[in-house]
Enzyme design. Structure first.
Site, PDB file in Angstrom:
ATOM      1  N   ASP A 479       0.832  -1.205   0.000  1.00  0.00           N
ATOM      2  CA  ASP A 479       0.000   0.000   0.000  1.00  0.00           C
ATOM      3  C   ASP A 479       0.866   1.254   0.000  1.00  0.00           C
ATOM      4  O   ASP A 479       2.079   1.202   0.272  1.00  0.00           O
ATOM      5  CB  ASP A 479      -0.891  -0.046   1.255  1.00  0.00           C
ATOM      6  CG  ASP A 479      -2.192   0.717   1.085  1.00  0.00           C
ATOM      7  OD1 ASP A 479      -2.305   1.504   0.137  1.00  0.00           O
ATOM      8  OD2 ASP A 479      -3.097   0.520   1.922  1.00  0.00           O
ATOM      9  N   ASP A 549     -10.488   2.051  -3.678  1.00  0.00           N
ATOM     10  CA  ASP A 549     -11.057   1.804  -2.350  1.00  0.00           C
ATOM     11  C   ASP A 549     -12.573   1.774  -2.394  1.00  0.00           C
ATOM     12  O   ASP A 549     -13.224   1.412  -1.409  1.00  0.00           O
ATOM     13  CB  ASP A 549     -10.622   2.901  -1.375  1.00  0.00           C
ATOM     14  CG  ASP A 549      -9.325   2.529  -0.672  1.00  0.00           C
ATOM     15  OD1 ASP A 549      -8.920   1.358  -0.745  1.00  0.00           O
ATOM     16  OD2 ASP A 549      -8.723   3.417  -0.039  1.00  0.00           O
TER      17      ASP A 549
END
Ligand code: DGJ
Length: 740
Positions: A479, A549
């Site tokens: 990430d 997301d």
């Protein structure tokens, strides 16, 4: 595929069955562009394509000639200041303050296959006959800098890959302040420019407008390619659409600051530039050193945008992505992030994993929050060792338990970041990117490690490698949750600060390269707050990326549809999550959530224990379905059919290579009353094959493609007695199989 060189005319013609790319040495020794488009015959002389005329207000190169002005000549890698007034491909600041360069043709060489770009991701060949590379050598006699322009033509597809290398053979250090990967001058401007833009949770929406005189550009100066703009643009003829017509796609294999730009001049010629964003870029090219630009890929088609996308898909899936997982069906995963956020312990995780295993999930992924003192966004990043309060037997213990259940185990990292409240920061507060004596801005309460420094990358590598070698970890989610600010490295001198953004990305690539080499069977998934670094650069290391997301099915239709213009289905992380959805509070049917997520890597982002027994049964069926069809979906030929950006419906399909099997997905956004009849026109089938649809009707391929597949639902007219009503966010898959 061939590269033909006419030495007398100094002309180069790269061609395969589909395209031709022609360039020539101009009368002043610089390189001129003659043609890029559909394949034309190879011939001795293309000089007629170099149109020159004297024009008012032109500045001219030759003393006795008013017609030769670089302003009006299409070029390969343009400079500014020697009669061209457009934005250049390169700029070199020399010791005396001059920024004028003059790169003259010097030599060329042709290599079979494709040379690697040191330290950078790039397309590759597996055997020498797949591509040929022309390297044109130019030299500036005054500075003695050599410029090498790389052009690779692949045997298949309308693809040209380009990059440039600067080699300072002179005695003086210079500063490279612009070094684009690609400069492409097109003879007219009758194009629609399509960019792929948005923001967090709505990434890569196609946005189109017609080119006009002046500059149109997108880019990123955030230190990563960004949610806001993708390093991919298309120029298409106004009459071209998904199924026919001329278009050129430009894609940059890079994950840092970038610029993609089209400049239309006063005479309607178009210059496309693509590469590292020149703003803030300043690379000190010391005598005796070289600089390699990232690679840019151009794809030409005259068969519409689906064909353009399919060419990118094939290239990026097979000759950019690498390694063990490249050609493998992707494991169906469950990720605990939306199920628990930071609030979990081993017991809770094992419960989630247990139910997932029951339902057929193959990979359990532990997301953020397992390390250091990470109980919120405020602490822990940088301390890549398990938090014993949450995981008493560490990652090793948890991974073993998951493996024993019969699933693989995956783990989340955010390697480039550090929290102030972490052991790593306390030990090395000077390791973050930060301008001396100025405030360091945070993003999500975290700071960016200075990955331009080898010792920083080494330390993170050691921590990650230790865990990956000790515990049974089969997957890593990498990430990156903030953009760069106050970009400065205390390890570099003042005159090298303009290198930091690029060196940072080289550090990221270096860490990826080391980890993927050492752990070749680990599946890496890239992520940056969802799709903030969803670019071809990372595809070279991580064959899949977390697309966004935003896990709402309706939003995902748009995101995945937009993403598909450049990126293959096999690289799009797509999961089923709970309703009400955590980003939009919207409720969509479980079937629709899966019908959207199938067109990607597929997985779940929830705790299956919290579903009803009926829903759990439905999940089991979904997983059985995906296991059966994921090869076709992830590696078949993908077609966009109906755009969610233009309609109240969306449609897409995949077709197997032998055209015997296909799956079409059709999605309704809002329901309506007394609606029109509806059809979806399929693509890519064999006209003469008879297909059975959903084990019922039989239709020829030509009927499905020309008459269309009837998709009318109960919302049309009045509902028949006993007919199930249709509803918002309804979707349907059509399984299309050739009759034996
Ligand atoms: C952003 C990612 O996109 C999410 O999936 C999740 O991993 C969080 N970061 C964790 O902090």
């Amino acid at each position: 595929m061939n590269i033909s060189v006419n030495v007398e005319q100094n002309t180069f013609h790269l061609y395969n069955n589909e395209i031709s790319y022609i360039m020539t040495v101009l009368p002043n020794g610089q390189m001129g562009q003659l043609y890029f488009g559909r394949r034309v015959h190879d011939r001795e002389d293309y000089s007629y394509l170099l149109e020159m005329r004297s024009r008012p207000m032109s500045s001219c190169v030759f003393d006795t000639d008013k017609s030769f002005s670089m302003e009006h000549i299409r070029q390969e890698y343009a400079v500014f200041g020697t009669t061209d007034y457009r934005i250049p491909a390169m700029e070199i600041l020399q010791k005396n303050g001059s920024r004028i360069s003059e790169f003259l043709f010097h030599d060329y060489r042709i290599e079979n296959g494709k040379p690697k770009l040191p330290g950078l991701p790039a397309t590759y060949t597996e055997d020498e006959n797949e591509a040929q590379t022309l390297i044109v050598g130019l030299e500036d006699p005054l500075t003695q800098i050599r410029l090498e322009l790389f052009y690779t033509i692949f045997e298949k597809g309308g693809v040209i890959a380009r990059s440039a290398r600067f080699i300072n053979n002179g005695v003086e250090d210079v500063h490279l302040t612009t070094a684009m990967s690609l400069c492409m001058d097109l003879p007219d401007s009758d194009y629609d420019w399509i960019q792929f833009s948005g923001a967090w949770a709505r990434e890569r929406y196609p946005k189109a407008r017609h080119l006009e005189q002046g500059i149109q550009s997108v880019g990123s100066m955030r230190g990563h390619s960004s949610h806001n703009h993708n390093p991919f643009v298309i120029l298409k003829r106004p009459t071209a659409d998904e199924f026919q017509g001329e278009a050129i796609g430009f894609s940059l294999i890079y994950s840092g600051n970038f610029l993609a730009q089209a400049e239309v001049d006063a005479y309607d010629t178009t210059r496309v530039l693509m590469g590292i964003h020149p703003a803030g870029f300043d690379w000190k090219l010391s005598a005796g050193t070289s600089f390699q630009t990232p690679e840019a890929v151009m794809v030409y088609t005259d068969q519409g945008l689906n064909c353009l996308s399919q060419t990118f898909h094939r290239l990026y899936q097979k000759r950019l992505a690498r390694g063990y997982w490249r050609d493998r069906e992707r494991p169906i995963l469950i990720n605990n992030w939306e199920a628990t956020y930071f609030d979990f312990n081993e017991e809770k995780l094992l419960q989630i994993a247990g139910k997932a295993k029951d339902c057929g999930v193959e990979l359990f992924v532990l997301d953020d929050g397992w390390f250091g003192k990470r109980n919120s966004e405020h602490a822990g990043l940088g301390d890549w060792f398990a938090n014993p309060d949450k995981l008493p037997e560490g990652i090793t213990g948890l991974a073993e338990k998951i493996e024993k259940m019969g699933m693989m185990f995956g783990l989340w990292f955010e390697p480039e970041m550090v929290n102030e409240d972490s052991d790593l920061y306390r030990e090395h507060p000077d390791w973050i990117l930060r301008t001396p004596e100025r405030k360091a801005s945070h993003g999500r309460f975290q700071y960016v490690l200075d990955f331009s420094r080898k010792e920083v990358v080494d330390r993170i590598y050691e921590m990650m490698a230790k865990l990956l070698s000790k515990a049974k970890i089969s997957y890593v989610k990498w990430d990156m949750n903030r953009s760069i600010t106050e970009c400065y490295s205390t390890a570099l001198p003042a005159d090298r600060q303009g290198e930091v953004y690029h060196r940072y990305i080289l550090g990221v690539y270096d860490l990826y390269e080391r980890l993927t080499n050492r752990f070749p069977k680990v599946l890496f998934e890239s992520c940056a707050s969802g799709g903030g670094r969803f670019d071809p650069g990372l595809l070279y290391y991580a064959p899949q990326g977390w697309t966004s997301d935003d896990t709402d099915a309706v939003e995902r239709l748009k995101i995945q549809y937009g993403t598909s213009y450049c990126y293959p289905i096999s690289c799009m992380g797509s999961h089923v999550s709970v309703t009400p959805n955590h980003q939009l509070n919207r409720c969509t049917p479980l079937a629709t959530r899966a019908n959207v997520a199938y067109f990607g890597t597929f997985g779940y982002e929830l705790d299956l224990n919290r579903l009803t027994v009926e829903e759990q049964e439905e999940v089991k069926e979904q997983i059985r379905f995906m296991k059966k069809y994921r090869r076709l979906i992830q590696f078949g030929t993908f077609y966009r059919l109906q755009s969610p950006f233009e309609n109240n419906v969306a449609g897409w399909m995949v077709v197997s290579k032998d055209k015997k099997e296909a799956i079409a997905g059709r999605y309704k956004i809002l329901n309506g009353a007394n609606q029109p009849f509806e059809r979806m026109y399929l693509q890519g089938l064999d006209a003469d094959i008879q297909y059975r649809i959903n084990e019922k009707d039989i239709r020829y391929g030509d009927e499905l493609m020309n008459c269309g597949l009837i998709t009318t639902d109960a919302s049309a007219g009045e509902s028949a007695p006993g007919e199930k009503m249709s509803y918002d966010f309804e979707s349907k898959l059509y399984m299309i199989k050739a009759e034996e």
